[in-house]
Design a protein around this motif. Structure first.
Motif, PDB file in Angstrom:
ATOM      1  N   ILE A 193       0.841  -1.205   0.000  1.00  6.84           N
ATOM      2  CA  ILE A 193       0.000   0.000   0.000  1.00  6.84           C
ATOM      3  C   ILE A 193       0.872   1.249   0.000  1.00  6.84           C
ATOM      4  O   ILE A 193       0.631   2.188  -0.762  1.00  6.84           O
ATOM      5  CB  ILE A 193      -0.956  -0.009   1.218  1.00  6.84           C
TER       6      ILE A 193
ATOM      7  N   GLU B  93       2.590   1.622  -3.493  1.00  8.33           N
ATOM      8  CA  GLU B  93       1.657   1.973  -4.561  1.00  8.33           C
ATOM      9  C   GLU B  93       1.085   3.382  -4.393  1.00  8.33           C
ATOM     10  O   GLU B  93       0.983   4.118  -5.364  1.00  8.33           O
ATOM     11  CB  GLU B  93       0.512   0.950  -4.626  1.00  8.33           C
ATOM     12  N   THR B  94       0.689   3.732  -3.187  1.00  2.00           N
ATOM     13  CA  THR B  94       0.011   5.012  -3.005  1.00  2.00           C
ATOM     14  C   THR B  94       0.961   6.189  -2.877  1.00  2.00           C
ATOM     15  O   THR B  94       0.629   7.294  -3.300  1.00  2.00           O
ATOM     16  CB  THR B  94      -0.920   4.984  -1.771  1.00  2.00           C
ATOM     17  N   ILE B  95       2.131   5.960  -2.309  1.00  2.00           N
ATOM     18  CA  ILE B  95       3.064   7.075  -2.126  1.00  2.00           C
ATOM     19  C   ILE B  95       4.085   7.121  -3.257  1.00  2.00           C
ATOM     20  O   ILE B  95       4.202   8.119  -3.954  1.00  2.00           O
ATOM     21  CB  ILE B  95       3.765   6.992  -0.754  1.00  2.00           C
TER      22      ILE B  95
ATOM     23  N   ASP C 171       2.073   6.950  -6.595  1.00  2.00           N
ATOM     24  CA  ASP C 171       0.978   7.914  -6.627  1.00  2.00           C
ATOM     25  C   ASP C 171      -0.322   7.301  -7.142  1.00  2.00           C
ATOM     26  O   ASP C 171      -1.109   7.956  -7.825  1.00  2.00           O
ATOM     27  CB  ASP C 171       1.363   9.133  -7.473  1.00  2.00           C
ATOM     28  N   ALA C 172      -0.557   6.026  -6.814  1.00  2.00           N
ATOM     29  CA  ALA C 172      -1.786   5.355  -7.220  1.00  2.00           C
ATOM     30  C   ALA C 172      -2.857   5.562  -6.153  1.00  2.00           C
ATOM     31  O   ALA C 172      -2.546   5.653  -4.974  1.00  2.00           O
ATOM     32  CB  ALA C 172      -1.527   3.864  -7.411  1.00  2.00           C
ATOM     33  N   PRO C 173      -4.111   5.635  -6.557  1.00  2.00           N
ATOM     34  CA  PRO C 173      -5.184   5.782  -5.559  1.00  2.00           C
ATOM     35  C   PRO C 173      -5.356   4.480  -4.777  1.00  2.00           C
ATOM     36  O   PRO C 173      -5.014   3.402  -5.261  1.00  2.00           O
ATOM     37  CB  PRO C 173      -6.425   6.075  -6.410  1.00  2.00           C
ATOM     38  N   PHE C 174      -5.889   4.600  -3.581  1.00  2.00           N
ATOM     39  CA  PHE C 174      -6.153   3.414  -2.767  1.00  2.00           C
ATOM     40  C   PHE C 174      -7.369   2.709  -3.337  1.00  2.00           C
ATOM     41  O   PHE C 174      -8.465   3.257  -3.386  1.00  2.00           O
ATOM     42  CB  PHE C 174      -6.392   3.803  -1.302  1.00  2.00           C
ATOM     43  N   ASP C 175      -7.170   1.490  -3.798  1.00  2.00           N
ATOM     44  CA  ASP C 175      -8.238   0.695  -4.397  1.00  2.00           C
ATOM     45  C   ASP C 175      -8.329  -0.612  -3.619  1.00  2.00           C
ATOM     46  O   ASP C 175      -7.438  -1.447  -3.691  1.00  2.00           O
ATOM     47  CB  ASP C 175      -7.927   0.428  -5.867  1.00  2.00           C
TER      48      ASP C 175
ATOM     49  N   ARG D 255      -4.016  -1.026   5.794  1.00  2.00           N
ATOM     50  CA  ARG D 255      -4.164   0.394   5.468  1.00  2.00           C
ATOM     51  C   ARG D 255      -4.003   1.249   6.723  1.00  2.00           C
ATOM     52  O   ARG D 255      -3.323   2.280   6.703  1.00  2.00           O
ATOM     53  CB  ARG D 255      -5.509   0.670   4.818  1.00  2.00           C
TER      54      ARG D 255
ATOM     55  N   TRP E  81      -1.176   3.996   7.271  1.00  2.00           N
ATOM     56  CA  TRP E  81      -1.486   5.365   7.658  1.00  2.00           C
ATOM     57  C   TRP E  81      -0.758   5.718   8.948  1.00  2.00           C
ATOM     58  O   TRP E  81      -0.261   6.831   9.111  1.00  2.00           O
ATOM     59  CB  TRP E  81      -2.981   5.571   7.804  1.00  2.00           C
TER      60      TRP E  81
END
Length: 195
Positions: A27, A30-32, A35-39, A125, A129
């Protein structure tokens, strides 16, 4: 070694923690980094793959315990090393095999349970976070210097300004060039008075 069910529960707990860590790291990357959205669906698929891979590892360990047990059968001499099993180790190896298979079965059941997978993704997640939040807190504490709270503010200000000029501004400029290049446009010079 205790009861087989206790060992299986402990093995599942350890494997679940490993799965959470793997999903959390995925996560974050991918997200940081990407820069992909959380899916949730995409991360759920990764969580299932992770649980299945951990189950496969447990099954391989069970197969190894079975092979070691077959080799140990009928040997009554002193062992040559830690993994040189003898006939007296047969019940221990049998118990280990059952434990490995029990953990593998539980992990495969978890991978097939949509609610369990979603719980794993949510826990991962939350952990991701938590990492981001802790990192931001550390950075804000280090970078949010106030003269009224620090005795050595004046001395440290010079060092912070130097770090800003030598590290942060070049990093920002490089990032802006990278973003502009990715968009196919001309790089923008971020220094004052330049464009």
């Amino acid at each position: 070694m205790g009861r087989t069910s206790d060992a299986i529960a402990e093995g599942v707990s350890i494997a679940s923690a490993a799965a959470r860590l793997a999903v959390r790291n995925h996560i974050l990357v991918e997200t940081i980094a990407r820069d992909a959205p959380f899916d949730v669906e995409r991360f759920a698929a990764f969580a299932i793959e992770t649980l299945e891979a951990l189950a496969a590892e447990q099954e391989q360990a069970a197969e190894l315990a079975q092979r070691l047990r077959k080799r140990a059968w009928g040997k009554h001499t002193d062992p040559d090393g830690t993994h040189d099993y003898r006939d007296r180790d047969m019940s221990n190896l049998r118990r280990r095999r059952r434990q490995y298979l029990g953990v593998a079965k539980a992990l495969r059941e978890q991978a097939a349970d949509e609610d369990a997978v979603n719980d794993l993704v949510e826990q991962s997640r939350d952990a991701a976070w938590g990492d981001v939040e802790a990192n931001l807190q550390r950075r804000l504490q280090a970078e949010a210097a106030r003269p009224d709270l620090e005795d050595d503010y004046g001395q440290m200000r010079a060092a912070r300004m130097q770090a800003l000029v030598l590290v942060d501004l070049p990093r920002l400029a490089a990032h802006r060039r990278h973003v502009a290049a990715a968009r196919g446009g001309a790089a923008v010079d971020s220094r004052p008075g330049r464009s």
